[in-house]
Design an enzyme around this catalytic site. Sequence first.
Site, PDB file in Angstrom:
ATOM      1  N   SER A 134       0.853  -1.192   0.000  1.00 39.52           N
ATOM      2  CA  SER A 134       0.000   0.000   0.000  1.00 39.52           C
ATOM      3  C   SER A 134       0.892   1.247   0.000  1.00 39.52           C
ATOM      4  O   SER A 134       1.687   1.421  -0.921  1.00 39.52           O
ATOM      5  CB  SER A 134      -0.941  -0.026   1.207  1.00 39.52           C
ATOM      6  OG  SER A 134      -1.933   0.946   1.072  1.00 39.52           O
ATOM      7  N   ASP A 163     -11.451 -19.504 -16.750  1.00 40.64           N
ATOM      8  CA  ASP A 163     -10.055 -19.957 -16.752  1.00 40.64           C
ATOM      9  C   ASP A 163      -9.973 -21.480 -16.763  1.00 40.64           C
ATOM     10  O   ASP A 163      -8.897 -22.048 -16.552  1.00 40.64           O
ATOM     11  CB  ASP A 163      -9.300 -19.399 -15.543  1.00 40.64           C
ATOM     12  CG  ASP A 163      -9.922 -19.819 -14.210  1.00 40.64           C
ATOM     13  OD1 ASP A 163     -11.071 -20.314 -14.225  1.00 40.64           O
ATOM     14  OD2 ASP A 163      -9.268 -19.648 -13.172  1.00 40.64           O
ATOM     15  N   HIS A 215      -6.910  -5.653  -0.715  1.00 39.71           N
ATOM     16  CA  HIS A 215      -5.784  -4.728  -0.537  1.00 39.71           C
ATOM     17  C   HIS A 215      -4.779  -5.314   0.456  1.00 39.71           C
ATOM     18  O   HIS A 215      -5.051  -5.369   1.645  1.00 39.71           O
ATOM     19  CB  HIS A 215      -6.304  -3.380  -0.046  1.00 39.71           C
ATOM     20  CG  HIS A 215      -5.295  -2.283  -0.101  1.00 39.71           C
ATOM     21  ND1 HIS A 215      -4.732  -1.863  -1.291  1.00 39.71           N
ATOM     22  CD2 HIS A 215      -4.731  -1.525   0.855  1.00 39.71           C
ATOM     23  CE1 HIS A 215      -3.877  -0.881  -1.040  1.00 39.71           C
ATOM     24  NE2 HIS A 215      -3.851  -0.670   0.260  1.00 39.71           N
ATOM     25  N   ASP A 247      -8.706  -5.925  -5.153  1.00 39.44           N
ATOM     26  CA  ASP A 247      -8.354  -4.819  -4.250  1.00 39.44           C
ATOM     27  C   ASP A 247      -9.549  -3.876  -4.113  1.00 39.44           C
ATOM     28  O   ASP A 247     -10.100  -3.414  -5.106  1.00 39.44           O
ATOM     29  CB  ASP A 247      -7.133  -4.066  -4.813  1.00 39.44           C
ATOM     30  CG  ASP A 247      -6.465  -3.181  -3.775  1.00 39.44           C
ATOM     31  OD1 ASP A 247      -7.186  -2.429  -3.079  1.00 39.44           O
ATOM     32  OD2 ASP A 247      -5.228  -3.238  -3.653  1.00 39.44           O
ATOM     33  N   VAL A 277     -11.665 -23.537 -14.657  1.00 43.12           N
ATOM     34  CA  VAL A 277     -11.981 -24.211 -13.396  1.00 43.12           C
ATOM     35  C   VAL A 277     -12.916 -23.338 -12.557  1.00 43.12           C
ATOM     36  O   VAL A 277     -12.790 -22.116 -12.534  1.00 43.12           O
ATOM     37  CB  VAL A 277     -10.685 -24.537 -12.607  1.00 43.12           C
ATOM     38  CG1 VAL A 277      -9.966 -23.282 -12.163  1.00 43.12           C
ATOM     39  CG2 VAL A 277     -10.978 -25.444 -11.424  1.00 43.12           C
ATOM     40  N   ASP A 330     -16.449 -17.280 -13.250  1.00 44.43           N
ATOM     41  CA  ASP A 330     -15.494 -18.129 -12.546  1.00 44.43           C
ATOM     42  C   ASP A 330     -14.844 -19.160 -13.475  1.00 44.43           C
ATOM     43  O   ASP A 330     -13.637 -19.384 -13.439  1.00 44.43           O
ATOM     44  CB  ASP A 330     -16.248 -18.809 -11.386  1.00 44.43           C
ATOM     45  CG  ASP A 330     -15.380 -19.743 -10.568  1.00 44.43           C
ATOM     46  OD1 ASP A 330     -14.215 -19.917 -10.926  1.00 44.43           O
ATOM     47  OD2 ASP A 330     -15.890 -20.295  -9.586  1.00 44.43           O
ATOM     48  N   ASP A 386     -13.520 -22.271  -9.193  1.00 44.64           N
ATOM     49  CA  ASP A 386     -12.870 -22.254  -7.878  1.00 44.64           C
ATOM     50  C   ASP A 386     -13.278 -21.046  -7.050  1.00 44.64           C
ATOM     51  O   ASP A 386     -12.618 -20.703  -6.059  1.00 44.64           O
ATOM     52  CB  ASP A 386     -11.341 -22.306  -8.041  1.00 44.64           C
ATOM     53  CG  ASP A 386     -10.821 -21.166  -8.919  1.00 44.64           C
ATOM     54  OD1 ASP A 386     -11.643 -20.356  -9.411  1.00 44.64           O
ATOM     55  OD2 ASP A 386      -9.596 -21.069  -9.111  1.00 44.64           O
TER      56      ASP A 386
END
Length: 524
Positions: free
Chosen positions: A188, A258, A452, A413, A260, A255, A262
């Site tokens: 940060s 990609d 974050h 974030d 999969v 989800d 997860d």
Amino acid sequence: MAKINNAFITLASIFALASAAQSCITINDLNVPGAEILNITSILQTNVSAPAPPPDPAYTGISFCDVTIVLTHPGGNDTVTVEIWLPTTGWNSRFQATGGGGFSSGIGSALLGPAVAQGYSAASTDGGNLGFGFQINPEAFDSDYNVIPGIFEDYIYRSVHDMAVVGKAVTEIYYGKAPSFSYWNGCSTGGRQGVNEAQMYPDDFNGIMAAAPVINLGQDVIAFEWPYIVMNNEKTFPSQCVFNTFLNASIAQCDGLDGVKDGLISNIKDCDFDPYSLVGKQVECDGTSNTISHSVATVYRKILEGPRTPSGEQLWYGLELGVRTNDLYTGDANTATSNGTTIAVPFPVTDEWIKYFLKLDPSYDTSTITYAESAELFAQSVNDMVNSSSNNPDLSPFHKAGGKMIVWHGLSDNIAPPGGTLNYRHRVESLMGGTGAVDDFWRLFFVPGISHCGGGYGPVPTDPLAAIVAWVENGTAPDTLAAQFTDPSGAVVNHDICRYPLVSRHDGKGDPKVASSYTCAESF
Ligand SMILES: *[C@@H]1O[C@H](CO)[C@@H](O)[C@H](O)[C@H]1NC(C)=O
Ligand SMILES: *[C@@H]1O[C@H](CO)[C@@H](O)[C@H](O)[C@H]1NC(C)=O
Ligand SMILES: *[C@@H]1O[C@H](CO)[C@@H](O)[C@H](O)[C@H]1NC(C)=O
Ligand SMILES: *[C@@H]1O[C@H](CO)[C@@H](O)[C@H](O)[C@H]1NC(C)=O
Ligand SMILES: *[C@@H]1O[C@H](CO)[C@@H](O)[C@H](O)[C@H]1NC(C)=O
Ligand SMILES: *[C@@H]1O[C@H](CO)[C@@H](O)[C@H](O)[C@H]1NC(C)=O
Ligand SMILES: *[C@@H]1O[C@H](CO)[C@@H](O)[C@H](O)[C@H]1NC(C)=O
């Protein structure tokens, strides 16, 4: 006899007192260019405990020489404290400087305990106390609410460099040998401090581990207010539960992109989740049934879009799809619900920023900011901070000095938009010869699901500092960052985070909890 005994007892207790506060270093000569040393004290800390970053337990049983140095910069109207912890045994010949968060430059960082436990001599600084965490320090401002320039310089760049100078010198005095390698570790504000060092003081650190760096300070900090401005202007205040409805729906949709399922959106680029698809949906939230309205969907869309001018021109990046608005730290899109009423809550650092740095009026009411004023404040912030934004893309001196840098940034974030980090990366690449050339000394990792500096949902980098150490000392450039978490079922999930611009792709058959079931691919 009795008398002598008493004298003995008295002497013994004086010794006990002395050893409870025993100084542990003699420093005769410490030269910090541009600064004047005001005070040096030291105390031996034996078998003490120090906090560690949550969720890790405190580090116990550590012993170190605790050196505190107070300095000032003539004409700077500042008093800066640097604290150095020198392990009494098992020094690993390395120095580690640690960073801060919010307005804190990092004194008393929770990174010190782990550093000392691993044998580093470690340092933190208060950077002149521009503020404390989320709060500004009013004493850093004059009676017209102008920041005292010397204290601002300390916060932006100077105190970190001084800490490197002081920390290395004190380490050498204590052990009789200069550190073999020096490292930066922070997230940060701490991430910004590290990246800024690479820009301004390329010789300070051999290796820099900077997470979620709040670089592009002029753009980033004002952009953190955007969700609050949107909610106030749309007069629509979704509860965190309602925000989570959007989060869950976007995960449900994207989800699997990609390869999969997860619980993570790894492929943000190809996720065309439309917040308006939820309009009219009934959701159970906060004990009542709500219907998602068009204006709630608009708020969500605008938060993801990021700040824009009233005519629609994009000013900066928004939070990404998959953001966990209510996670870990108070984020930019914070709201508070009580008794069925929800209000918007600004991110405190940015609220202070606007009052003190832009409006010069601590009583300024940020809830009144219109979209038009928001664009003006953005322009003012960028202009005021043009020389202080820690985003100079010329890292060639750092590269030339042999420095190595790892940056990771959570894609979920809830404070600092990952887009700001990518924007900086692109600027460095254009200046320095493209992705491959920059990868020679700086590798970037975007971590799906993570908020974050940590938290969120999904595997989080386990020891990125070890990765930079291996790169600096052994030449092992990291292709991936090892990451791990324990999922809600209690299963340990391992995943290697791919380096930008590669993305993780599941092989279609392996156990999704095992890192070897994934490859890093050019695209999904
Ligand atoms: C240095 O700090 C110590 C401990 O706070 C204090 O007792 C001492 O007076 C200080 N010395 C100077 C010269 O400021
Ligand atoms: C260190 O402190 C712990 C907890 O206070 C105590 O149990 C232990 O005996 C101490 N060890 C030494 C070597 O003093
Ligand atoms: C610095 O401090 C001196 C004396 O306390 C004061 O006169 C001066 O105005 C201060 N300067 C700034 C920039 O605050
Ligand atoms: C979102 O999903 C999480 C995890 O499955 C669940 O705990 C939470 O209740 C969901 N929230 C909403 C608003 O649907
Ligand atoms: C919630 O409402 C009740 C009844 O109107 C009231 O007594 C209470 O003070 C309210 N609580 C808050 C936090 O506003
Ligand atoms: C930024 O630096 C330039 C060049 O040193 C200077 O002319 C300009 O006034 C500075 N701007 C601000 C806002 O400090
Ligand atoms: C460097 O490589 C050697 C040999 O493989 C290994 O023992 C050592 O732990 C490595 N050091 C670091 C800092 O990774």
